[in-house]
Scaffold this motif. Sequence first.
Motif, PDB file in Angstrom:
ATOM      1  N   PRO A  16       0.845  -1.192   0.000  1.00 57.31           N
ATOM      2  CA  PRO A  16       0.000   0.000   0.000  1.00 57.31           C
ATOM      3  C   PRO A  16       0.886   1.250   0.000  1.00 57.31           C
ATOM      4  CG  PRO A  16      -0.735  -1.580   1.654  1.00 57.31           C
ATOM      5  CD  PRO A  16       0.589  -2.067   1.157  1.00 57.31           C
ATOM      6  N   ASP A  17       0.559   2.215  -0.771  1.00 61.24           N
ATOM      7  CA  ASP A  17       1.182   3.535  -1.021  1.00 61.24           C
ATOM      8  C   ASP A  17       1.942   3.576  -2.329  1.00 61.24           C
ATOM      9  OD1 ASP A  17       3.856   2.616  -0.552  1.00 61.24           O
ATOM     10  OD2 ASP A  17       4.255   4.046   1.022  1.00 61.24           O
ATOM     11  N   ASP A  18       2.462   2.416  -2.802  1.00 58.86           N
ATOM     12  CA  ASP A  18       3.188   2.407  -4.076  1.00 58.86           C
ATOM     13  C   ASP A  18       2.302   2.886  -5.219  1.00 58.86           C
ATOM     14  OD1 ASP A  18       5.592   1.346  -3.014  1.00 58.86           O
ATOM     15  OD2 ASP A  18       4.807  -0.696  -3.133  1.00 58.86           O
ATOM     16  N   GLU A  19       1.042   2.504  -5.180  1.00 56.99           N
ATOM     17  CA  GLU A  19       0.125   2.852  -6.265  1.00 56.99           C
ATOM     18  C   GLU A  19      -0.123   4.356  -6.328  1.00 56.99           C
ATOM     19  OE1 GLU A  19      -2.095   3.633  -2.976  1.00 56.99           O
ATOM     20  OE2 GLU A  19      -1.049   1.721  -3.225  1.00 56.99           O
ATOM     21  N   SER A  20      -0.257   4.999  -5.179  1.00 57.88           N
ATOM     22  CA  SER A  20      -0.569   6.428  -5.169  1.00 57.88           C
ATOM     23  C   SER A  20       0.625   7.256  -5.616  1.00 57.88           C
ATOM     24  CB  SER A  20      -1.024   6.865  -3.771  1.00 57.88           C
ATOM     25  OG  SER A  20      -2.215   6.194  -3.406  1.00 57.88           O
ATOM     26  N   ILE A  21       1.820   6.871  -5.185  1.00 60.72           N
ATOM     27  CA  ILE A  21       3.037   7.586  -5.592  1.00 60.72           C
ATOM     28  C   ILE A  21       3.288   7.429  -7.086  1.00 60.72           C
ATOM     29  CG2 ILE A  21       5.540   7.703  -5.310  1.00 60.72           C
ATOM     30  CD1 ILE A  21       5.126   6.723  -2.414  1.00 60.72           C
ATOM     31  N   ASN A  22       3.165   6.209  -7.585  1.00 60.67           N
ATOM     32  CA  ASN A  22       3.515   5.920  -8.977  1.00 60.67           C
ATOM     33  C   ASN A  22       2.407   6.240  -9.970  1.00 60.67           C
ATOM     34  OD1 ASN A  22       6.244   4.272  -9.196  1.00 60.67           O
ATOM     35  ND2 ASN A  22       5.233   3.519  -7.351  1.00 60.67           N
ATOM     36  N   ASN A  23       1.166   5.977  -9.579  1.00 57.82           N
ATOM     37  CA  ASN A  23       0.077   5.961 -10.559  1.00 57.82           C
ATOM     38  C   ASN A  23      -1.171   6.708 -10.124  1.00 57.82           C
ATOM     39  OD1 ASN A  23       1.099   2.666 -10.429  1.00 57.82           O
ATOM     40  ND2 ASN A  23       1.558   3.868 -12.251  1.00 57.82           N
ATOM     41  N   GLY A  24      -1.074   7.575  -9.108  1.00 53.97           N
ATOM     42  CA  GLY A  24      -2.265   8.234  -8.610  1.00 53.97           C
ATOM     43  C   GLY A  24      -3.022   9.012  -9.666  1.00 53.97           C
ATOM     44  N   ASN A 185       6.296   1.081 -14.842  1.00 51.48           N
ATOM     45  CA  ASN A 185       6.409   2.431 -14.290  1.00 51.48           C
ATOM     46  C   ASN A 185       7.795   2.999 -14.574  1.00 51.48           C
ATOM     47  OD1 ASN A 185       3.868   2.824 -12.777  1.00 51.48           O
ATOM     48  ND2 ASN A 185       4.557   1.046 -11.623  1.00 51.48           N
ATOM     49  N   ARG A 186       7.836   4.226 -15.058  1.00 53.09           N
ATOM     50  CA  ARG A 186       9.101   4.889 -15.374  1.00 53.09           C
ATOM     51  C   ARG A 186       9.011   6.370 -15.020  1.00 53.09           C
ATOM     52  NH1 ARG A 186      12.854   1.025 -15.741  1.00 53.09           N
ATOM     53  NH2 ARG A 186      12.826  -0.203 -17.661  1.00 53.09           N
ATOM     54  N   ASP A 216      17.401   8.518  -5.856  1.00 58.74           N
ATOM     55  CA  ASP A 216      16.477   7.885  -4.922  1.00 58.74           C
ATOM     56  C   ASP A 216      15.108   7.631  -5.539  1.00 58.74           C
ATOM     57  OD1 ASP A 216      18.353   7.933  -2.815  1.00 58.74           O
ATOM     58  OD2 ASP A 216      17.794   9.981  -2.276  1.00 58.74           O
ATOM     59  N   VAL A 217      14.851   8.209  -6.711  1.00 60.84           N
ATOM     60  CA  VAL A 217      13.559   8.048  -7.371  1.00 60.84           C
ATOM     61  C   VAL A 217      13.551   6.713  -8.127  1.00 60.84           C
ATOM     62  CG1 VAL A 217      11.977   9.004  -9.093  1.00 60.84           C
ATOM     63  CG2 VAL A 217      13.280  10.538  -7.586  1.00 60.84           C
ATOM     64  N   PRO A 218      12.564   5.868  -7.891  1.00 60.86           N
ATOM     65  CA  PRO A 218      12.517   4.580  -8.598  1.00 60.86           C
ATOM     66  C   PRO A 218      12.191   4.726 -10.079  1.00 60.86           C
ATOM     67  CG  PRO A 218      11.161   4.553  -6.609  1.00 60.86           C
ATOM     68  CD  PRO A 218      11.510   5.984  -6.881  1.00 60.86           C
ATOM     69  N   GLY A 219      12.759   3.851 -10.876  1.00 62.56           N
ATOM     70  CA  GLY A 219      12.357   3.728 -12.270  1.00 62.56           C
ATOM     71  C   GLY A 219      12.838   4.815 -13.202  1.00 62.56           C
ATOM     72  N   VAL A 220      13.894   5.534 -12.821  1.00 63.56           N
ATOM     73  CA  VAL A 220      14.390   6.617 -13.682  1.00 63.56           C
ATOM     74  C   VAL A 220      15.146   6.026 -14.869  1.00 63.56           C
ATOM     75  CG1 VAL A 220      15.837   8.670 -13.799  1.00 63.56           C
ATOM     76  CG2 VAL A 220      14.551   8.158 -11.711  1.00 63.56           C
ATOM     77  N   VAL A 221      14.820   6.499 -16.066  1.00 60.72           N
ATOM     78  CA  VAL A 221      15.485   6.043 -17.290  1.00 60.72           C
ATOM     79  C   VAL A 221      15.700   7.230 -18.220  1.00 60.72           C
ATOM     80  CG1 VAL A 221      14.590   3.673 -17.223  1.00 60.72           C
ATOM     81  CG2 VAL A 221      13.255   5.472 -18.353  1.00 60.72           C
ATOM     82  N   ALA A 222      16.507   7.008 -19.238  1.00 62.83           N
ATOM     83  CA  ALA A 222      16.712   8.023 -20.266  1.00 62.83           C
ATOM     84  C   ALA A 222      15.376   8.369 -20.922  1.00 62.83           C
ATOM     85  CB  ALA A 222      17.694   7.514 -21.311  1.00 62.83           C
ATOM     86  N   TYR A 273       4.612   8.503 -16.155  1.00 65.58           N
ATOM     87  CA  TYR A 273       5.294   8.039 -17.362  1.00 65.58           C
ATOM     88  C   TYR A 273       5.465   6.522 -17.344  1.00 65.58           C
ATOM     89  CZ  TYR A 273       6.538  12.980 -17.555  1.00 65.58           C
ATOM     90  OH  TYR A 273       6.492  14.350 -17.574  1.00 65.58           O
ATOM     91  N   TYR A 274       5.482   5.950 -18.545  1.00 63.10           N
ATOM     92  CA  TYR A 274       5.520   4.503 -18.681  1.00 63.10           C
ATOM     93  C   TYR A 274       6.379   4.092 -19.877  1.00 63.10           C
ATOM     94  CZ  TYR A 274       1.519   5.057 -15.617  1.00 63.10           C
ATOM     95  OH  TYR A 274       0.712   5.421 -14.568  1.00 63.10           O
TER      96      TYR A 274
END
Length: 298
Positions: A16-24, A185-186, A216-222, A273-274
């Motif tokens: 719980p909370d991952d969804e709101s941060i990533n995909n709210g 998630n990206r 520290d931010v998850p899923g960071v990409v070019a 972003y995805y």
Amino acid sequence: MNGLPARRLLLVHAHPDDESINNGVTMAKYAAEGAHVALVTCTLGEEGEVIPPGLAHLAADRDDALGAHRVGELAAAMAELGVADHRFLGGPGRFRDSGMMGAEQNRRPGAFWSAEVDEAAAYLVEVIRELRPQVLVTYDPDGGYGHPDHIQAHRVAMRAAELAAEPTYRRDLGAPHAIAKIYWNRVPRSVVEEGFARLRAAGARVPFPGHAEPDDVPGVVADERITAEIAADEALVAAKAAAMRAHATQIAVDGPFFALSNDLAQPLFTREYYELAAGEPGVPAGERERDLFAGVQA
């Protein structure tokens, strides 16, 4: 289709909370548009650290009651996003939060990290075959930042998508269904850098004692890896912020910034972003989709 809407979105998250941060924003947008938005959360987040001092007793090393409390936080967050269908993989408490990578909790009986992938995936296959989503959202193979439950959520989601489409697999779980598009998630690096530049510029106006770092931010990409971008109006941003606030044991939100239990400020991203991991893009090569359902046949 059991009366379900024409567009159906399934999200698979670790805690719980991952969804709101990533995909709210994404969840609120599609729920408001009438799509069926379903969330499957793989654990109760029992090993999380607790921010409010008055709730510190809930922690795993004290009353070990955080999981049950976070069930309520998740329900409140989903109410803010307008999402009525939220479930726990295999039922609440079937899999326990595994803690951070290398922790003793990784090996505890019932820990999600130690679960057999196909066994856990079977619970998700049943959901997929019931809801028949065209779009699935989950993490990348690293889980965004290497947390064992995030990695396992990725493995289980991808395996479940494969098994759900297999005609000979577990017909007792429903008729086969192939998901048209799977997204990870990206966050594009340029957006992260711009967000942290705003954070630094805010200076003393940021109500947290320190700053996180872009890494520290998850899923960071070019930037070129991003294939879809979901924009938000003020109402969607407000819904995302409210959902994050509902996870009060885990997140402190203040204006355009938030902090986790480390009390280090991060920018709250108002666009999501995805990266399309499976399926056909709904726009020409080199363009970003603005709708996760682009090109999908209802």
